[in-house]
Design a protein around this motif. Structure first.
Motif, mmCIF file in Angstrom:
data_model
loop_
_atom_site.group_PDB
_atom_site.id
_atom_site.type_symbol
_atom_site.label_atom_id
_atom_site.label_comp_id
_atom_site.label_asym_id
_atom_site.label_seq_id
_atom_site.Cartn_x
_atom_site.Cartn_y
_atom_site.Cartn_z
ATOM 1 N N GLU A 1 18.135 -2.682 14.319
ATOM 2 C CA GLU A 1 17.035 -1.927 14.912
ATOM 3 C C GLU A 1 16.737 -2.462 16.299
ATOM 4 O OE1 GLU A 1 13.967 -2.591 12.050
ATOM 5 O OE2 GLU A 1 14.564 -0.864 10.870
ATOM 6 N N CYS A 2 16.579 -1.569 17.261
ATOM 7 C CA CYS A 2 16.211 -1.953 18.619
ATOM 8 C C CYS A 2 14.695 -2.009 18.688
ATOM 9 C CB CYS A 2 16.752 -0.927 19.620
ATOM 10 S SG CYS A 2 16.293 -1.319 21.318
ATOM 11 N N GLN B 1 10.168 5.462 17.454
ATOM 12 C CA GLN B 1 10.193 6.839 17.936
ATOM 13 C C GLN B 1 9.842 7.782 16.789
ATOM 14 O OE1 GLN B 1 14.184 7.253 19.359
ATOM 15 N NE2 GLN B 1 13.772 6.098 21.214
ATOM 16 N N VAL C 1 10.404 10.936 14.645
ATOM 17 C CA VAL C 1 11.529 11.793 14.285
ATOM 18 C C VAL C 1 11.072 12.764 13.206
ATOM 19 C CG1 VAL C 1 13.310 10.109 14.875
ATOM 20 C CG2 VAL C 1 12.367 10.132 12.581
ATOM 21 N N SER D 1 8.223 7.796 11.740
ATOM 22 C CA SER D 1 8.541 6.973 12.909
ATOM 23 C C SER D 1 9.567 5.933 12.501
ATOM 24 C CB SER D 1 7.286 6.307 13.478
ATOM 25 O OG SER D 1 6.707 5.454 12.517
ATOM 26 N N GLU D 2 10.532 5.708 13.379
ATOM 27 C CA GLU D 2 11.618 4.779 13.101
ATOM 28 C C GLU D 2 11.984 4.023 14.367
ATOM 29 O OE1 GLU D 2 14.910 7.020 11.647
ATOM 30 O OE2 GLU D 2 13.797 7.822 9.936
ATOM 31 N N TRP D 3 12.445 2.785 14.180
ATOM 32 C CA TRP D 3 13.008 2.042 15.292
ATOM 33 C C TRP D 3 14.382 2.639 15.577
ATOM 34 C CZ3 TRP D 3 9.845 -1.339 17.561
ATOM 35 C CH2 TRP D 3 8.810 -1.900 16.824
ATOM 36 N N PRO D 4 14.767 2.771 16.839
ATOM 37 C CA PRO D 4 16.117 3.273 17.140
ATOM 38 C C PRO D 4 17.171 2.340 16.542
ATOM 39 C CG PRO D 4 14.763 3.230 19.118
ATOM 40 C CD PRO D 4 13.997 2.519 18.047
ATOM 41 N N THR E 1 20.916 0.621 16.431
ATOM 42 C CA THR E 1 21.985 0.240 17.355
ATOM 43 C C THR E 1 23.127 -0.382 16.559
ATOM 44 O OG1 THR E 1 21.018 -1.939 17.743
ATOM 45 C CG2 THR E 1 20.420 -0.202 19.285
ATOM 46 N N CYS F 1 20.620 -3.163 23.420
ATOM 47 C CA CYS F 1 19.296 -2.591 23.186
ATOM 48 C C CYS F 1 18.433 -2.958 24.392
ATOM 49 C CB CYS F 1 18.723 -3.200 21.907
ATOM 50 S SG CYS F 1 17.004 -2.797 21.624
#
Length: 53
Positions: free
Chosen positions: A3-4, A10, A12, A26-29, A31, A37
């Motif tokens: 997770e970044c 963000q 979604v 909501s989620e962490w982007p 990678t 990141c």
């Protein structure tokens, strides 16, 4: 995968398979382990810095 956490999570839209409703989450982007990141830029693509900067 990781997770970044450089920026906040963000928002979604997630589709529920049973009733086909969209739900906000909501989620962490995500990678890849070999991905960057944040705002890293390869040195070969950076503009030269002026003397004294």
């Amino acid at each position: 995968m990781g997770e970044c956490r450089r920026y906040p999570p963000q928002v979604v839209m997630v589709r529920d398979g049973e009733d086909a409703q969209n739900t906000a989450s909501s989620e962490w982007p995500l990678t890849l382990a070999a991905a960057w990141c944040g705002e890293w830029i390869d040195q070969k693509y950076r503009a030269p810095q002026a003397a004294g900067d």
